[in-house]
Design a protein around this motif. Structure first.
Motif, PDB file in Angstrom:
ATOM      1  N   THR A 478     -12.218 -10.989   1.931  1.00 54.62           N
ATOM      2  CA  THR A 478     -11.212  -9.934   1.751  1.00 54.62           C
ATOM      3  C   THR A 478     -11.340  -9.285   0.385  1.00 54.62           C
ATOM      4  N   LEU A 534      -7.302   4.544   5.886  1.00 51.82           N
ATOM      5  CA  LEU A 534      -6.633   3.244   6.031  1.00 51.82           C
ATOM      6  C   LEU A 534      -5.563   3.279   7.119  1.00 51.82           C
ATOM      7  N   ASN A 537      -6.652   2.919  12.049  1.00 59.08           N
ATOM      8  CA  ASN A 537      -7.369   1.670  12.288  1.00 59.08           C
ATOM      9  C   ASN A 537      -8.368   1.795  13.423  1.00 59.08           C
ATOM     10  N   ARG A 555     -11.613  -0.143   4.821  1.00 57.69           N
ATOM     11  CA  ARG A 555     -11.043  -0.060   6.158  1.00 57.69           C
ATOM     12  C   ARG A 555     -11.235  -1.359   6.924  1.00 57.69           C
ATOM     13  N   HIS A 558      -8.621  -3.800   5.510  1.00 54.76           N
ATOM     14  CA  HIS A 558      -7.277  -3.387   5.939  1.00 54.76           C
ATOM     15  C   HIS A 558      -7.060  -3.689   7.423  1.00 54.76           C
ATOM     16  N   HIS A 562      -4.371  -6.280   9.032  1.00 57.77           N
ATOM     17  CA  HIS A 562      -3.412  -5.670   9.960  1.00 57.77           C
ATOM     18  C   HIS A 562      -3.381  -6.429  11.289  1.00 57.77           C
ATOM     19  N   GLY A 570      -1.555  -5.156   4.626  1.00 55.16           N
ATOM     20  CA  GLY A 570      -2.861  -4.499   4.577  1.00 55.16           C
ATOM     21  C   GLY A 570      -3.242  -4.164   3.144  1.00 55.16           C
ATOM     22  N   VAL A 571      -3.967  -3.062   3.003  1.00 53.07           N
ATOM     23  CA  VAL A 571      -4.502  -2.632   1.703  1.00 53.07           C
ATOM     24  C   VAL A 571      -3.802  -1.353   1.281  1.00 53.07           C
ATOM     25  N   ARG A 572      -3.421  -1.291  -0.023  1.00 58.80           N
ATOM     26  CA  ARG A 572      -2.846  -0.087  -0.606  1.00 58.80           C
ATOM     27  C   ARG A 572      -3.694   0.276  -1.828  1.00 58.80           C
ATOM     28  N   VAL A 585      -3.808  -5.858  -2.248  1.00 59.93           N
ATOM     29  CA  VAL A 585      -3.873  -6.523  -0.945  1.00 59.93           C
ATOM     30  C   VAL A 585      -2.507  -7.177  -0.698  1.00 59.93           C
TER      31      VAL A 585
END
Length: 597
Positions: A478, A534, A537, A555, A558, A562, A570-572, A585
């Motif tokens: 990750t 992102l 999906n 992606r 994320h 998800h 998820g990822v920001r 994360v």
């Protein structure tokens, strides 16, 4: 039938109809009781009013009859002529003619008088009547009426109703008879009696005024309990009831409805009479039956309307629920594509909306699990395909590491050792795709050894993660793709020493793992495209099933988070050109029982 009432529609129908029927019956009973009370009260009031008016009519009528007798008794000429005894026949004839004229004047003073008779103490009889004049019962002295008049002391004697004249035996019509003794007002000496017969029609009309139904019996009773008159002409019969209540001076009118008859009684002022009206309560049944029948018809109509309303309400409530149950059975069979569309009560609409959202969510989760399973299998297949005799490669890398260590090339040996550890970590699928933050950070340190050696210490790395977060579960590989992107696109192009920081912080029930660099950063348009990618999906999923593993990026990370934890995680990413980039994360923090917060 039993099965029908076990359904919600049948039970709602039965419950609503029962409640409405009970309410209608109670209201109808109360209305009927009240109407019955009003009818009895109204009838009692009418009866009391009628007998009060009748008593007043009798008082007026008797007062008129009394005045006729008083006028004759107070006539000085009449009393003188009745006492005169002349031996001259001519004078006697003249006297009789004068007496007849005086009686005739009284006779015509009231139209209901049918006969006036004067019987002197000497036995002479003077009569004035319409027909059969002068025909007198020779045995009158032995009759009851004569004795009553002779026993009186000058007061009016109301003899009552007779079916025929008690004096003139040829007169067969009903008559009302009364009379009094005649006195010489000079010395107050009895000189005879006067008997007046009248048409009973005024009395019958007055008695009929008491009747409030065809079955009403009306009686006039004297002071001694004898029947003076009745509406049926049955003077010789006693009333149906015995021990009838008698009005007093304080209570001139009595209304009694405690027995099976309505009894009203009133006392006349002039004569010691009591007027009775006896009405069987059964005679009231016509109006009561009419009220009961009307109420029964209204009750039937209201019950029919209640049945229709109960059917409509139960159908309105049960139909959406039946549709919902039908769709639930489809879901039970594995069909998650249907939905229920109803427009009913707010509670049912809310229930249906919740069911539709639940089915849609279940369908999305099942689809996500399918896609995740396919993606995981593809990744495993690609990993297996890339494992060309992995033990041989591990042993070869270990041999290269020992050869370099023997030659004293420590830096290159560390790189080879880190590469070997990374290869072992990424190709090990025994624990599927999950790992702990502790193992992920160890992998990151091996990766950073290679990067720092390649960039000749131009990247300075700081890792600050509390011990309490090291057992948090996350998808394998990750953080490494994020650091790889930071080095490749943010730090390496600068060509100057840069800093890369990895830290973990708690925000409510979420764990935020931050990867921060002070590299080149992104343009606003580039950042917008990355954020948009992102949020889509499906693009990654379709792409990841056809691309090689070397294209794993943000992606990929994320999408795997998800799919593992849900859409809230998820990822920001945030970035500013010339300042640097921050990737966060977001993971759930598990409870002690293993349940996600």
């Amino acid at each position: 039938m039993t099965r029908m009432f076990r359904s919600i529609r049948g039970r709602l129908f039965l419950l609503f109809l029962t409640c409405m029927t009970v309410i209608l019956i109670l209201v109808s009973f109360m209305y009927y009781t009240r109407a019955l009370s009003i009818i009895h009260s109204k009838i009692s009031d009418i009866a009391e009013k009628n007998i009060s008016q009748t008593a007043g009519l009798f008082d007026l009528l008797l007062e008129g009859y009394n005045s006729v007798t008083k006028s004759l008794n107070g006539n000085y000429e009449l009393t003188r002529l009745l006492q005169e005894n002349s031996s001259n026949p001519s004078v006697s004839v003249i006297n009789e003619r004068w007496i007849t004229n005086i009686i005739g004047a009284a006779y015509y003073s009231r139209k209901e008088i049918v006969g006036i008779h004067i019987i002197t103490n000497s036995g002479k009889v003077y009569s004035y009547e319409k027909q059969f004049a002068g025909v007198i019962d020779i045995n009158y002295a032995q009759t009851e009426w004569y004795n009553k008049l002779k026993a009186s002391s000058g007061n009016m004697v109301w003899l009552g109703m007779y079916s025929s004249s008690p004096i003139n035996t040829l007169q067969q019509d009903r008559v009302f008879v009364f009379g009094r003794q005649l006195y010489d007002l000079t010395d107050y000496k009895s000189i005879g009696i006067i008997v007046i017969e009248t048409d009973p029609t005024p009395i019958s009309d007055a008695l009929s005024n008491v009747s409030i139904s065809p079955g009403t019996n009306v009686f006039i009773m004297g002071a001694e309990g004898q029947v003076i008159a009745s509406n049926g002409g049955q003077e010789d019969k006693e009333p149906v009831l015995t021990n009838l209540p008698r009005p007093t001076n304080e209570q001139a009118i009595i209304v009694d409805d405690k027995s099976d008859q309505l009894i009203v009684a009133a006392k006349t002022a002039l004569a010691d009479w009591t007027i009775y009206g006896l009405t069987p309560k059964g005679d009231f049944s016509a109006e009561i039956n009419q009220t009961r029948m009307y109420l029964f018809m209204v009750l039937l109509v209201l019950i029919a309307l209640s049945t229709a309303v109960a059917s409509l309400v139960s159908k309105t409530i049960a139909s959406p629920l039946k549709l919902l149950i039908r769709e639930m059975k489809k879901v039970e069979m594995g069909n998650f594509k249907g939905s229920v569309n109803v427009n009913s009560f707010d509670e049912i609409n809310s229930l249906v909306s919740s069911f539709n959202r639940m089915v849609l969510r279940m369908d999305e989760l099942i689809e996500r699990i399918k896609i995740s399973s396919v993606s995981e299998k593809n990744a495993q297949l690609q990993a297996l395909q890339s494992q060309v005799n992995p033990h041989f490669l591990y042993n070869t890398l270990d041999m290269i590491y020992w050869m370099l260590d023997e030659k004293g090339n420590e830096r290159l040996s560390r790189v080879v050792l880190s590469l070997s550890q990374m290869f072992r970590y990424s190709s090990n699928w025994e624990e599927a795709s999950q790992t702990t933050l502790r193992q992920e950070l160890e992998q990151i340190r091996h990766y950073l050894n290679i990067i720092e050696s390649r960039l000749e210490d131009r990247v300075q790395t700081e890792i600050h993660v509390d011990e309490m977060w090291l057992d948090v579960i996350l998808p394998k590989v990750t953080i490494q793709p994020i650091i790889e992107n930071a080095v490749k696109y943010g730090l390496e192009p600068l060509g100057i020493p840069c800093k890369l920081q990895v830290s973990a912080e708690q925000h409510d029930h979420e764990l935020h793992i931050q990867i921060v660099d002070n590299g080149m950063g992104m343009e606003e348009e580039t950042l917008r495209q990355v954020k948009a990618s992102l949020q889509t999906n499906s693009d990654f999923i379709l792409e990841s099933t056809h691309r090689s593993r070397r294209g794993i990026g943000l992606r990929n990370v994320h999408a795997r988070i998800h799919m593992m934890f849900g859409g809230a995680y998820g990822v920001r990413i945030e970035s500013e050109k010339g300042v640097g980039t921050t990737v966060i994360v977001v993971l759930p923090i598990p409870l002690q029982g293993g349940t996600w917060r």
